[in-house]
Write a protein that holds these residues in place. Structure first.
Motif, PDB file in Angstrom:
ATOM      1  N   GLY A 221      33.745  10.258  60.543  1.00 39.13           N
ATOM      2  CA  GLY A 221      32.307  10.012  60.667  1.00 39.13           C
ATOM      3  C   GLY A 221      32.015   8.527  60.783  1.00 39.13           C
ATOM      4  N   ALA A 222      32.698   7.725  59.964  1.00 43.80           N
ATOM      5  CA  ALA A 222      32.521   6.273  60.030  1.00 43.80           C
ATOM      6  C   ALA A 222      33.003   5.731  61.371  1.00 43.80           C
ATOM      7  N   GLN A 223      34.121   6.259  61.832  1.00 38.21           N
ATOM      8  CA  GLN A 223      34.678   5.818  63.114  1.00 38.21           C
ATOM      9  C   GLN A 223      33.723   6.119  64.263  1.00 38.21           C
ATOM     10  N   LEU A 224      33.138   7.308  64.266  1.00 40.75           N
ATOM     11  CA  LEU A 224      32.178   7.666  65.316  1.00 40.75           C
ATOM     12  C   LEU A 224      30.899   6.851  65.197  1.00 40.75           C
ATOM     13  N   LEU A 225      30.522   6.508  63.983  1.00 42.67           N
ATOM     14  CA  LEU A 225      29.343   5.674  63.783  1.00 42.67           C
ATOM     15  C   LEU A 225      29.554   4.288  64.394  1.00 42.67           C
ATOM     16  N   VAL A 226      30.751   3.727  64.183  1.00 44.46           N
ATOM     17  CA  VAL A 226      31.084   2.422  64.774  1.00 44.46           C
ATOM     18  C   VAL A 226      31.117   2.528  66.297  1.00 44.46           C
ATOM     19  N   SER A 227      31.703   3.613  66.808  1.00 45.16           N
ATOM     20  CA  SER A 227      31.755   3.804  68.261  1.00 45.16           C
ATOM     21  C   SER A 227      30.354   3.920  68.855  1.00 45.16           C
ATOM     22  N   THR A 228      29.442   4.548  68.114  1.00 47.02           N
ATOM     23  CA  THR A 228      28.058   4.654  68.577  1.00 47.02           C
ATOM     24  C   THR A 228      27.441   3.262  68.739  1.00 47.02           C
ATOM     25  N   LEU A 229      27.685   2.391  67.778  1.00 46.27           N
ATOM     26  CA  LEU A 229      27.163   1.020  67.864  1.00 46.27           C
ATOM     27  C   LEU A 229      27.794   0.283  69.045  1.00 46.27           C
TER      28      LEU A 229
END
Length: 326
Positions: A221-229
């Motif tokens: 979830g954190a990884q996808l959040l960073v990718s979203t940014l």
């Protein structure tokens, strides 16, 4: 896997879907306590194969209305939203520590931002079925990289033979004997480069995040959040905001993220816990079959004899590269 977005720790595997995406930033799979009656794992395995197999069709439909970077952005955004919702329900926090987030930033670039964007750009000019087959070369790239990057993962004769067989299958898919005629070289190269991103990312994750505390859901979830940014910045710089939101392309992007990147990873975690990573990763070999079938039946994509034959050879080679000494 497109393959899965993150891998099962000790696998050099999937898919994960695009496509495909795979389990998280190198963390050991969390133990899942059974809660009530669950669907048989074979049924969940089949559903997961279909979800990841259809990812390439969804990318194709999404690019009909949105720029490739925007398709990738929607994918990680809705995937992150799905996993963060799970964390909220579980009352589970995101990972902590600057070092962890720095490694997750690199992992997000290699396992989400770059391959998702590359697959979307590739499908502007190549069929979704070919993109799905290119995704299946990921284990072959992983085997080739492991020869130099992972000293503890020594190759066997069988695995080297699988590597050679797999790349022979790639040449068959591309029609090398007829000079690759009829294929868009740039689009095919982008899809193969996307597949190469996954094992590079897995090797990085294996060396930097394997012992990081936290569940697979929290790390991914954190990884996808960073990718979203990351993709939000890239999209703002290189694309213009969409002026309309057509129904089917919009639904395709939402499904690609919420189902193909969010729900699918949750299902993968459950399968790894229940039946083990070796059996769970076999989903990789069904993805190109489903992607090809969906492209031909639903998008009227042309299928020549060398495409399915080459795909079978690729999958046979990939299966051989996954064998290990007892």
């Amino acid at each position: 896997m497109s393959a899965p977005s993150t891998p099962v720790p000790h696998l050099p595997p999937t898919p994960t879907p695009a496509a495909a995406t795979p389990p998280p930033a190198g963390a050991p799979a969390a133990k899942v306590r059974p809660t009530g009656r669950r669907l048989d794992w074979r049924l969940r395995f089949a559903v997961l194969s279909v979800i990841w197999g259809f990812s390439f069709l969804l990318i194709k439909v999404g690019t009909e209305a949105y720029a490739p970077f925007q398709v990738a952005l929607g994918r990680v955004f809705f995937g992150a939203l799905a996993l963060l919702t799970v964390l909220l329900i579980r009352r589970e926090p995101l990972p902590r520590g600057r070092r962890t987030w720095a490694h997750l930033t690199v992992a997000a670039l290699l396992l989400n931002t770059a391959p998702f964007s590359l697959f979307a750009y590739a499908e502007l000019s190549i069929p979704s079925s070919l993109a799905g087959i290119c995704n299946a070369t990921s284990p072959l790239w992983g085997m080739a990289l492991s020869l130099v990057a992972l000293s503890e993962d020594r190759p066997t004769r069988r695995r080297v033979a699988g590597l050679g067989l797999g790349f022979l299958g790639v040449l068959t898919v591309l029609g090398a004997w007829q000079g690759f005629s009829g294929l868009d070289a740039k689009g095919t190269a982008l899809a193969l480069l996307a597949a190469l991103c996954y094992p590079i990312g897995w090797i990085y994750v294996r060396r930097t995040l394997a012992s990081t505390p936290g569940s697979p859901v929290a790390l991914t979830g954190a990884q996808l959040l960073v990718s979203t940014l990351q993709l939000a910045v890239v999209s703002a710089l290189f694309t213009s905001a969409p002026t309309s939101f057509p129904l089917w392309p919009t639904l395709s992007v939402i499904a690609l993220g919420a189902l193909g990147t969010g729900m699918a990873l949750q299902m993968q975690y459950g399968l790894v816990t229940e039946i083990g990573p070796t059996t769970a990763q076999m989903v990789t070999y069904f993805i190109p079959v489903i992607a090809t079938t969906a492209g031909v039946l639903l998008l009227d994509e042309q299928l020549h004899w060398n495409t399915p034959v080459g795909a079978v050879v690729v999958l046979a080679g990939a299966a051989l590269t996954q064998t290990r000494r007892r």
